[in-house]
Design a protein around this motif. Structure first.
Motif, PDB file in Angstrom:
ATOM      1  N   LEU A   1     -32.245   4.951  44.938  1.00 40.20           N
ATOM      2  CA  LEU A   1     -32.825   4.417  46.169  1.00 40.20           C
ATOM      3  C   LEU A   1     -31.785   4.327  47.281  1.00 40.20           C
ATOM      4  CD1 LEU A   1     -35.063   1.567  44.680  1.00 40.20           C
ATOM      5  CD2 LEU A   1     -35.822   3.749  45.654  1.00 40.20           C
ATOM      6  N   SER A   2     -30.556   3.980  46.914  1.00 39.34           N
ATOM      7  CA  SER A   2     -29.507   3.872  47.930  1.00 39.34           C
ATOM      8  C   SER A   2     -29.159   5.226  48.533  1.00 39.34           C
ATOM      9  CB  SER A   2     -28.251   3.228  47.329  1.00 39.34           C
ATOM     10  OG  SER A   2     -27.596   4.114  46.426  1.00 39.34           O
ATOM     11  N   ARG A   3     -29.205   6.273  47.720  1.00 37.15           N
ATOM     12  CA  ARG A   3     -28.924   7.615  48.244  1.00 37.15           C
ATOM     13  C   ARG A   3     -30.008   8.059  49.221  1.00 37.15           C
ATOM     14  NH1 ARG A   3     -24.241   9.074  48.602  1.00 37.15           N
ATOM     15  NH2 ARG A   3     -24.574  11.298  48.205  1.00 37.15           N
ATOM     16  N   MET A   4     -31.224   7.659  48.969  1.00 38.69           N
ATOM     17  CA  MET A   4     -32.308   7.950  49.903  1.00 38.69           C
ATOM     18  C   MET A   4     -32.163   7.100  51.164  1.00 38.69           C
ATOM     19  SD  MET A   4     -35.360   8.071  47.068  1.00 38.69           S
ATOM     20  CE  MET A   4     -36.655   7.927  48.298  1.00 38.69           C
ATOM     21  N   TYR A   5     -31.755   5.866  50.981  1.00 34.02           N
ATOM     22  CA  TYR A   5     -31.577   4.958  52.126  1.00 34.02           C
ATOM     23  C   TYR A   5     -30.521   5.490  53.083  1.00 34.02           C
ATOM     24  CZ  TYR A   5     -30.328   0.760  54.727  1.00 34.02           C
ATOM     25  OH  TYR A   5     -30.056  -0.140  55.730  1.00 34.02           O
ATOM     26  N   HIS A   6     -29.472   6.085  52.535  1.00 30.22           N
ATOM     27  CA  HIS A   6     -28.395   6.625  53.368  1.00 30.22           C
ATOM     28  C   HIS A   6     -28.673   8.048  53.845  1.00 30.22           C
ATOM     29  CE1 HIS A   6     -25.586   3.455  51.528  1.00 30.22           C
ATOM     30  NE2 HIS A   6     -25.792   3.138  52.794  1.00 30.22           N
ATOM     31  N   ASP A   7     -29.890   8.517  53.633  1.00 34.99           N
ATOM     32  CA  ASP A   7     -30.328   9.814  54.153  1.00 34.99           C
ATOM     33  C   ASP A   7     -29.553  10.978  53.539  1.00 34.99           C
ATOM     34  OD1 ASP A   7     -32.376  10.803  55.707  1.00 34.99           O
ATOM     35  OD2 ASP A   7     -31.103  11.196  57.434  1.00 34.99           O
ATOM     36  N   LYS A   8     -29.064  10.798  52.308  1.00 32.12           N
ATOM     37  CA  LYS A   8     -28.305  11.853  51.640  1.00 32.12           C
ATOM     38  C   LYS A   8     -29.167  12.693  50.703  1.00 32.12           C
ATOM     39  CE  LYS A   8     -24.368  10.736  53.466  1.00 32.12           C
ATOM     40  NZ  LYS A   8     -23.251  10.208  52.664  1.00 32.12           N
ATOM     41  N   HIS A   9     -30.318  12.146  50.300  1.00 35.58           N
ATOM     42  CA  HIS A   9     -31.160  12.855  49.332  1.00 35.58           C
ATOM     43  C   HIS A   9     -32.636  12.596  49.591  1.00 35.58           C
ATOM     44  CE1 HIS A   9     -28.075  14.463  46.678  1.00 35.58           C
ATOM     45  NE2 HIS A   9     -27.451  13.309  46.742  1.00 35.58           N
ATOM     46  N   TRP A  10     -33.441  13.612  49.221  1.00 31.46           N
ATOM     47  CA  TRP A  10     -34.886  13.485  49.222  1.00 31.46           C
ATOM     48  C   TRP A  10     -35.325  12.814  47.927  1.00 31.46           C
ATOM     49  CZ3 TRP A  10     -36.697  15.019  53.870  1.00 31.46           C
ATOM     50  CH2 TRP A  10     -35.967  15.974  54.588  1.00 31.46           C
TER      51      TRP A  10
END
Length: 301
Positions: free
Chosen positions: A233-242
């Motif tokens: 979820l954090s990787r999505m929050y930081h706009d790094k992953h779909w």
């Protein structure tokens, strides 16, 4: 300070001396141990058994694995049409400048990478030098799972060449370029490496806990997999992953952790476990150092 002696008589024997205060030397010894199959019992050198690995009745793949694979594959495919809309939600949250959420999510990511390797290696060394085989086993197999999952994710990232959300401004989730991810970090979105590492560690630790500490499994499983989910979820929050990147990363990580532990316990004489888990260190009287004796078989399974 290291000194070495080698004798070739069917088994190569090496004896090294290091000062316990030299942490870099200890890490070097642990790293070098991955190169050779090692086996030491106490202070006595022994040749590893030439008996072939046995499966102990535990298949590497079973019906539950098939169910997991189908479930993860379905989840990944289902996420593709939703990637764009899901990506817009954390973008809106970031615009609110939520300091706590931003800081805590970064901390969770660091726990996954490089934290999973650091923690796994530390557990291995603690178990190794305090004579706690269970902790040593947990640390090594967790680290091994993370490395396996990470290598798999890296290959897929390079081959698929998917652009990260921030590269396209969250405008399109279908920007793939075959081979484009090799050497280009902006096209290494699919799958999520952080999520892969987190789920690999979670699956390995949970599997080891189920074997060695079954009464604590109910606590270990939700904590480990809950934390791994927060990483995704954090990787999505930081706009790094779909979202689909995270789903596939969770699948790769989970399978890596389960397979490493299952294979290791079904094949206790496998090359890597002989190399990593069979080293012994003993103090040298009057020298203030530690002797590490290594038995390297010239032939083996």
């Amino acid at each position: 300070m290291f000194g070495g002696t080698f004798i070739a008589s069917g088994t190569a024997i090496a004896t090294h001396t290091m000062h316990p205060s030299n942490l870099r030397s200890r890490l070097l010894v642990a790293l070098c141990a991955t190169t050779f199959p090692l086996q030491v019992v106490g202070a006595q050198l022994t040749a590893p058994s030439a008996a072939p690995d046995t499966a102990h009745g535990a298949p590497l793949f079973n019906g539950r694995d098939a169910i997991r694979a189908v479930g993860f594959a379905g989840l990944t495919v289902a996420m593709f049409p939703l990637d764009w809309s899901i990506a817009r939600r954390p973008t809106t949250e970031r615009s609110k400048a939520n300091r706590f959420l931003n800081g805590s999510s970064k901390g969770v990511e660091y726990l996954a990478d490089p934290g999973s390797i650091v923690i796994g290696t530390s557990l291995y060394l603690i178990g190794r030098f305090t004579d706690h085989p269970g902790i040593e086993d947990l640390g090594w197999h967790g680290t091994e799972a993370v490395l396996l999952g990470g290598a798999t994710a890296w290959v897929l990232k390079g081959l698929t060449g998917r652009a990260r959300p921030f590269v396209t401004g969250d405008s399109t989730a279908h920007d793939f370029k075959f081979g484009g991810g090799f050497g280009n970090a902006d096209r290494q979105s699919f799958p999520s490496g952080h999520t892969t590492a987190a789920f690999a560690a979670a699956a390995a630790v949970t599997s080891e806990a189920e074997r060695g500490w079954p009464h604590h499994f109910w606590l270990v499983a939700p904590v480990m997999f809950g934390g791994a989910s927060l990483v995704g979820l954090s990787r999505m929050y930081h706009d790094k992953h779909w979202a689909s990147d995270v789903a596939l990363g969770a699948a790769i990580g989970t399978f890596s952790g389960l397979k490493v532990v299952r294979y290791a316990h079904a094949h206790p004489q496998n090359f890597l476990d002989r190399a990593i888990l069979r080293v012994d260190a003993s103090p040298i009287a009057g020298s203030g150092g530690v002797a590490l004796t290594i038995s390297v078989p010239l032939t083996g399974n």
